[in-house]
Design a protein around this motif. Structure first.
Motif, PDB file in Angstrom:
ATOM      1  N   LEU A  21       0.816  -1.207   0.000  1.00  0.00           N
ATOM      2  CA  LEU A  21       0.000   0.000   0.000  1.00  0.00           C
ATOM      3  C   LEU A  21       0.855   1.266   0.000  1.00  0.00           C
ATOM      4  O   LEU A  21       0.529   2.240  -0.678  1.00  0.00           O
ATOM      5  CB  LEU A  21      -0.942  -0.007   1.206  1.00  0.00           C
ATOM      6  CG  LEU A  21      -2.129  -0.965   1.099  1.00  0.00           C
ATOM      7  CD1 LEU A  21      -2.805  -1.128   2.449  1.00  0.00           C
ATOM      8  CD2 LEU A  21      -3.112  -0.463   0.064  1.00  0.00           C
ATOM      9  N   SER A  44       2.170   1.843  -3.417  1.00  0.00           N
ATOM     10  CA  SER A  44       1.104   2.383  -4.251  1.00  0.00           C
ATOM     11  C   SER A  44       0.887   3.867  -3.962  1.00  0.00           C
ATOM     12  O   SER A  44       0.701   4.672  -4.878  1.00  0.00           O
ATOM     13  CB  SER A  44      -0.191   1.607  -4.001  1.00  0.00           C
ATOM     14  OG  SER A  44      -1.282   2.230  -4.603  1.00  0.00           O
ATOM     15  N   CYS A  45       0.922   4.223  -2.682  1.00  0.00           N
ATOM     16  CA  CYS A  45       0.737   5.630  -2.298  1.00  0.00           C
ATOM     17  C   CYS A  45       1.909   6.493  -2.750  1.00  0.00           C
ATOM     18  O   CYS A  45       1.735   7.674  -3.064  1.00  0.00           O
ATOM     19  CB  CYS A  45       0.550   5.746  -0.788  1.00  0.00           C
ATOM     20  SG  CYS A  45      -1.013   5.080  -0.194  1.00  0.00           S
ATOM     21  N   ARG A  74      -6.995   3.501   0.608  1.00  0.00           N
ATOM     22  CA  ARG A  74      -5.635   3.060   0.943  1.00  0.00           C
ATOM     23  C   ARG A  74      -5.223   3.578   2.311  1.00  0.00           C
ATOM     24  O   ARG A  74      -4.603   2.852   3.095  1.00  0.00           O
ATOM     25  CB  ARG A  74      -4.645   3.506  -0.134  1.00  0.00           C
ATOM     26  CG  ARG A  74      -4.868   2.782  -1.452  1.00  0.00           C
ATOM     27  CD  ARG A  74      -3.913   3.242  -2.514  1.00  0.00           C
ATOM     28  NE  ARG A  74      -4.229   4.634  -2.851  1.00  0.00           N
ATOM     29  CZ  ARG A  74      -3.473   5.391  -3.626  1.00  0.00           C
ATOM     30  NH1 ARG A  74      -2.351   4.931  -4.135  1.00  0.00           N
ATOM     31  NH2 ARG A  74      -3.824   6.637  -3.900  1.00  0.00           N
TER      32      ARG A  74
END
Length: 131
Positions: A42, A45-46, A74
């Motif tokens: 995560l 992804s962020c 998220r």
């Protein structure tokens, strides 16, 4: 003429969902919630695509405070992972007593979700600048 009630909750022909392989859900070392494999995915992804954020405000009479917080699924998932890690650290403290308090204290001093997302974004930017 209808013979039974129409339901949108349970469709007539449900297709089974394909199983999805997820990372291991636990962080066995209890060193940091960011070491959890789910949190790493995560945060990556962020870092690639930062989530939306908003300014929060609280008022207490004549005083108050203001802070920035990331929002969205998220950020909520990272919060759940952090909370799960904290609960496991607290459970260890309840089970082991004072010798395990250091693990819980370390969790209490760990970075927030917003700080972890910012750190991941800064690390990705630094890696991009070097490479």
């Amino acid at each position: 003429m209808a013979t039974r009630a129409l339901s949108i909750i349970v469709p007539d022909a449900a297709t089974p969902a394909a199983p999805v392989a997820l990372p291991r859900p636990t962080n066995d070392n209890l060193a940091s919630w960011t070491a959890d494999p789910r949190a790493k995915l995560l945060l990556a992804s962020c870092a690639a695509h930062p989530p939306l954020g908003e300014w929060k405000r609280e008022r207490f009479g004549f005083s108050g405070r203001e802070w920035f917080e990331y929002i969205g699924y998220r950020a909520e998932a990272l919060t759940a992972i952090r909370d799960e890690h904290g609960q496991r650290a607290l459970d260890l403290y309840y089970a082991e007593g004072d010798p395990a308090y250091a693990v819980f204290a370390l969790h209490c001093q760990s970075s927030s979700v917003t700080d972890a997302i910012d750190a991941a974004a800064e690390a990705a930017l630094a890696a991009q600048m070097e490479g």
